[in-house]
Design an enzyme around this catalytic site. Structure first.
Site, mmCIF file in Angstrom:
data_model
loop_
_atom_site.group_PDB
_atom_site.id
_atom_site.type_symbol
_atom_site.label_atom_id
_atom_site.label_comp_id
_atom_site.label_asym_id
_atom_site.label_seq_id
_atom_site.Cartn_x
_atom_site.Cartn_y
_atom_site.Cartn_z
ATOM 1 N N TYR A 1 0.970 -1.215 -0.144
ATOM 2 C CA TYR A 1 -0.034 0.035 0.078
ATOM 3 C C TYR A 1 0.891 1.273 0.026
ATOM 4 O O TYR A 1 0.310 2.307 0.153
ATOM 5 C CB TYR A 1 -0.927 0.014 1.051
ATOM 6 C CG TYR A 1 -2.104 -0.898 1.285
ATOM 7 C CD1 TYR A 1 -2.403 -1.984 0.152
ATOM 8 C CD2 TYR A 1 -3.289 -0.798 2.117
ATOM 9 C CE1 TYR A 1 -3.306 -2.906 0.236
ATOM 10 C CE2 TYR A 1 -4.316 -1.625 2.128
ATOM 11 C CZ TYR A 1 -4.145 -2.847 1.061
ATOM 12 O OH TYR A 1 -5.367 -3.504 1.273
ATOM 13 N N LYS B 1 4.033 -13.817 6.148
ATOM 14 C CA LYS B 1 3.973 -14.950 5.143
ATOM 15 C C LYS B 1 5.595 -15.055 4.950
ATOM 16 O O LYS B 1 5.942 -14.868 3.634
ATOM 17 C CB LYS B 1 3.109 -14.623 3.953
ATOM 18 C CG LYS B 1 2.944 -15.735 2.891
ATOM 19 C CD LYS B 1 2.183 -16.628 3.332
ATOM 20 C CE LYS B 1 1.716 -17.824 2.327
ATOM 21 N NZ LYS B 1 0.815 -18.839 2.581
ATOM 22 N N ASP C 1 -2.269 -16.914 6.489
ATOM 23 C CA ASP C 1 -3.575 -17.922 6.043
ATOM 24 C C ASP C 1 -3.847 -19.002 7.165
ATOM 25 O O ASP C 1 -5.215 -18.805 7.290
ATOM 26 C CB ASP C 1 -3.128 -18.723 4.758
ATOM 27 C CG ASP C 1 -1.837 -19.217 4.688
ATOM 28 O OD1 ASP C 1 -0.964 -18.897 5.726
ATOM 29 O OD2 ASP C 1 -1.350 -20.029 3.600
ATOM 30 N N ASP D 1 -5.159 -4.683 6.665
ATOM 31 C CA ASP D 1 -6.216 -4.120 6.040
ATOM 32 C C ASP D 1 -7.553 -5.210 6.001
ATOM 33 O O ASP D 1 -8.649 -5.218 6.603
ATOM 34 C CB ASP D 1 -6.133 -3.629 4.925
ATOM 35 C CG ASP D 1 -7.323 -3.131 4.039
ATOM 36 O OD1 ASP D 1 -8.220 -2.624 4.719
ATOM 37 O OD2 ASP D 1 -7.378 -2.613 2.926
#
Ligand code: NAD
Length: 360
Positions: free
Chosen positions: A123, A190, A223, A247
């Site tokens: 972002y 991740k 995840d 987000d």
């Protein structure tokens, strides 16, 4: 007395700002409100949606309570909300997600806080359009220096994650946990796939955690975290995430506790802090005295904690919780049937909250 900027916003903003100010004043919090304008209504008058005086007031006071502001479409003005965050370097987005009895939800015992990094990651706005000259140049360089090849028809978004950016947000999460008596911080990433961005995030998270031996630390792959939050949300306490995952997961967590009506928030940095509801300006309800003021009032409670007015914060939150639990003096969205004629208006719900504060 502490000076606080009250940005009244547009759409439903002014009415929920008024309701919130009245509830905060009822707690006895010694706040001197400095009212400031922003939004589409001001733009028509002054030619800008964010007058310099408003920005100046937030800079001077360092704390603002902000009602929602419409993002004007097709005017050339970008989001005022994003602008304020960037201008004041509000790097931490704080979203407590708590179950309140009386709010319809699949879960009943959730008390999570999402801490999202606000300035880096995908972002950051470093984007290269497919086919543009600079993109072709960048892709050419990358293809020369990498084993993996990017095709000519690719757009590219860059994901910067820095040591400094990660240190400050993870420190923020731990300091918040300490102040609010929370037990655990979970860092989400991740790192198994993105070794140099998320890998750095995880490594820095672990280093920062060593400075807070009184608070448990753990990490989760994003995840897996999504699945865990659905299956066992009660296992989590404070969750700290890079911008993009933050987000997505802050909406997931708001969904766990019944959505927008009770979702407060804040954007905080070294130069200032802005407290605001997660929902927007809902223009179709503007001026109807109809919408739920609870999310902005709960954001006000967050603000009082930030100002170390802990008793006032507790009083305010308890009063909101009591009115919601009773389910009588609440707005239409909190009723089982949205057309329930017993629903009250914005100001009447605020009056009921004030009644609880005074009675406490
Ligand atoms: P929104 O949150 O304003 O409204 C969506 C719907 O949610 C409303 O139609 C209403 O049904 C419901 N709703 C929202 N707040 C409510 C409340 N307090 N009580 C009862 N029901 C409520 O979302 P949107 O329509 O996508 O956005 C409208 C404008 O707000 C856009 O210009 C958007 O950019 C802006 N926005 C501003 C902020 C902010 O100021 N921080 C945040 C989100 C959206």
């Amino acid at each position: 007395m502490i000076d606080v900027t009250l940005i009244t916003g547009d759409g439903i903003g002014p009415e929920i700002a008024d309701a919130t100010r009245r509830c905060i004043d009822a707690t006895g919090a010694e706040i001197n409100w400095e009212t400031a304008e922003a939004g589409v209504d001001v733009m028509e008058r002054l030619g800008t949606p964010l007058p310099e005086a408003t920005l100046e007031s937030v800079r001077k006071n360092g704390v603002a309570l902000k009602a929602p502001i419409t993002t004007p479409v097709g005017t050339g003005f970008r989001s005022i909300n994003v602008y304020l965050r960037q201008e004041l370097d509000l790097y931490a987005c704080l979203r407590p997600c708590k179950s309140y009895p009386g709010v319809r939800s699949r879960y009943s015992d959730i008390d999570l806080v999402v801490v999202r990094e606000n300035t880096e990651d995908l972002y950051a706005g470093i984007e290269f359009e497919k086919g543009a000259d600079d993109t072709t140049e960048l892709v050419g360089w990358l293809n020369e220096h990498s084993d993996r090849k990017i095709g000519p028809n690719a757009g590219v978004s860059i994901k910067p994650i820095s040591v400094e950016g990660t240190e400050r947000i993870v420190n923020f999460a731990f300091k918040y946990a300490e102040k609010m008596g929370r037990k655990k911080v979970t860092s989400v990433h991740k790192a198994n796939i993105m070794k140099y961005s998320d890998g750095l995030w995880l490594e820095v998270s672990r280093e920062v955690a060593k400075n807070y031996p009184g608070i448990e630390f753990e990490d989760r792959i994003v995840d897996n975290m999504c699945m865990q939050l659905i299956q066992k949300p009660e296992l989590y306490d404070v969750i700290v995430l890079p911008n993009l995952y933050g987000d997505i997961l802050s909406d997931l967590c708001a969904g766990l506790v019944g959505g927008l009506g009770v979702a407060p928030g804040a954007n905080i940095g070294e130069k200032g802090a802005i407290f605001e509801a997660t929902h927007g300006s809902a223009p179709k309800y503007a001026g109807l005295n109809k919408v739920n003021p609870a999310a902005l009032i709960l954001s006000g409670a967050l603000m009082l904690s930030h100002l170390d007015m802990m008793d006032e914060a507790r009083k305010l939150e308890a009063a909101v919780a009591a009115v919601i639990a009773e389910g009588k003096d609440v707005t239409y969205d909190m009723k089982a049937d949205r057309n329930d004629p017993s629903a009250v208006g914005t100001q009447e719900m605020a009056d009921a909250i004030i009644g609880k504060i005074k009675g406490s």
